[in-house]
Write an enzyme that holds these catalytic residues in place. Sequence first.
Site, PDB file in Angstrom:
ATOM      1  CG  HIS A   1       2.234  -1.403 -15.230  1.00  0.00           C
ATOM      2  ND1 HIS A   1       1.823  -2.647 -14.872  1.00  0.00           N
ATOM      3  CD2 HIS A   1       2.874  -1.365 -16.086  1.00  0.00           C
ATOM      4  CE1 HIS A   1       2.653  -3.547 -15.430  1.00  0.00           C
ATOM      5  NE2 HIS A   1       3.473  -3.069 -16.238  1.00  0.00           N
TER       6      HIS A   1
ATOM      7  CG  ASN B   1      -3.431  -0.677 -12.738  1.00  0.00           C
ATOM      8  OD1 ASN B   1      -3.573  -0.659 -11.586  1.00  0.00           O
ATOM      9  ND2 ASN B   1      -2.705  -0.944 -13.698  1.00  0.00           N
TER      10      ASN B   1
ATOM     11  CB  ILE C   1      -8.596  -9.707 -13.707  1.00  0.00           C
ATOM     12  CG1 ILE C   1      -6.982 -10.056 -13.918  1.00  0.00           C
ATOM     13  CG2 ILE C   1      -9.041  -8.990 -14.977  1.00  0.00           C
ATOM     14  CD1 ILE C   1      -6.306  -8.706 -14.437  1.00  0.00           C
ATOM     15  CG  LEU C   2     -11.346  -4.328 -11.385  1.00  0.00           C
ATOM     16  CD1 LEU C   2     -11.610  -2.852 -11.630  1.00  0.00           C
ATOM     17  CD2 LEU C   2     -11.833  -4.874 -10.035  1.00  0.00           C
TER      18      LEU C   2
ATOM     19  N   GLY D   1       0.710  -1.347  -0.088  1.00  0.00           N
ATOM     20  CA  GLY D   1       0.077  -0.037  -0.126  1.00  0.00           C
ATOM     21  C   GLY D   1       0.996   1.176   0.064  1.00  0.00           C
ATOM     22  CB  THR D   2       4.308   2.293  -1.213  1.00  0.00           C
ATOM     23  OG1 THR D   2       4.156   2.182  -2.526  1.00  0.00           O
ATOM     24  CG2 THR D   2       4.951   1.446  -0.061  1.00  0.00           C
ATOM     25  CG  ASN D   3       1.257   3.149  -5.729  1.00  0.00           C
ATOM     26  OD1 ASN D   3       1.817   4.242  -6.462  1.00  0.00           O
ATOM     27  ND2 ASN D   3       2.008   2.106  -5.819  1.00  0.00           N
TER      28      ASN D   3
HETATM   29  C1  GRF Z   1       3.063  -1.086  -7.688  1.00  0.00           C
HETATM   30  O1  GRF Z   1       4.306  -1.248  -8.158  1.00  0.00           O
HETATM   31  C2  GRF Z   1       2.166  -0.747  -8.622  1.00  0.00           C
HETATM   32  O2  GRF Z   1       2.570  -0.194  -9.752  1.00  0.00           O
HETATM   33  C3  GRF Z   1       1.453  -2.124  -9.011  1.00  0.00           C
HETATM   34  O3  GRF Z   1       1.713  -3.053  -7.669  1.00  0.00           O
HETATM   35  C4  GRF Z   1       2.616  -2.183  -6.963  1.00  0.00           C
HETATM   36  C5  GRF Z   1       1.871  -1.962  -5.477  1.00  0.00           C
HETATM   37  O4  GRF Z   1       2.624  -1.480  -4.532  1.00  0.00           O
HETATM   38  N1  GRF Z   1       0.471  -2.172  -9.765  1.00  0.00           N
HETATM   39  P1  GRF Z   1       1.874  -0.786  -3.308  1.00  0.00           P
HETATM   40  O5  GRF Z   1       1.090  -1.778  -2.624  1.00  0.00           O
HETATM   41  O6  GRF Z   1       1.421   0.356  -3.525  1.00  0.00           O
HETATM   42  O7  GRF Z   1       3.386  -0.670  -2.379  1.00  0.00           O
END
Ligand code: GRF
Length: 208
Positions: free
Chosen positions: A110, A108, A93-94, A12-14
């Site tokens: 990527h 999303n 996958i949704l 969950g860093t994003n």
């Molecule tokens: C990220 O590299 C994102 O691009 C990909 O999955 C990873 C998730 O990392 N879709 P985090 O859980 O947000 O740290």
Amino acid sequence: MKKIAVLVSGGGTNLQAILDAQASGIIKSGKVCCVISSSPNAFALERAKNAGVPGECVRRKDYESVQAFDEALLNTLEKYNADIIVLAGFLCILGESIIRAYPNKIINVHPSLIPSFCGDGFYGLMVHEKALEYGVKVTGATVHFVNEITDGGAIILQKAVNILPEDDAESLQKRVMKEAEHIILPQAVELLCADKIKVDGRKVEIIA
Ligand code: GRF
């Protein structure tokens, strides 16, 4: 204010980048209304809890079919009246029913410059291993709309990251997250919440 649902499966860093951007005012046209995890053990759920955001867990294996899983996800999204959906490391996958219910409202992130190193099976460390193996000098991250093709929807934002001679997959993954994903994902979320993204097929225009 748009209501943002963030779907996660892991660290969950994003998600954290989105929550921090909300706290600092980078995201001002929307608010995270819930975090939905495909795994009960995802650290992302801790991050949600620490930020006072409701967390839910919807596991693929608790449902017999993709359709039933989708229905459960849809019910959860409706429970929180979500307007937009952000996939932030969501590994399921949704299905079509969700994509149809949220046209141009699902994005999303990527960890490569699409259309390189993307599609089915390209997730996690493997994306970076493949970039290093190929010998590209530049990689990066992409935020795109979600359609029925894995990593196939129209591109919203991209940011490049130089590959350094000493990089291995782990160091590259960390730099792509810090220098690209965690910057362009919150930006794209704000643009979407503020209705500043115009889409026409694959053409995406950011309205100033
Ligand atoms: C990220 O590299 C994102 O691009 C990909 O999955 C990873 C998730 O990392 N879709 P985090 O859980 O947000 O740290």
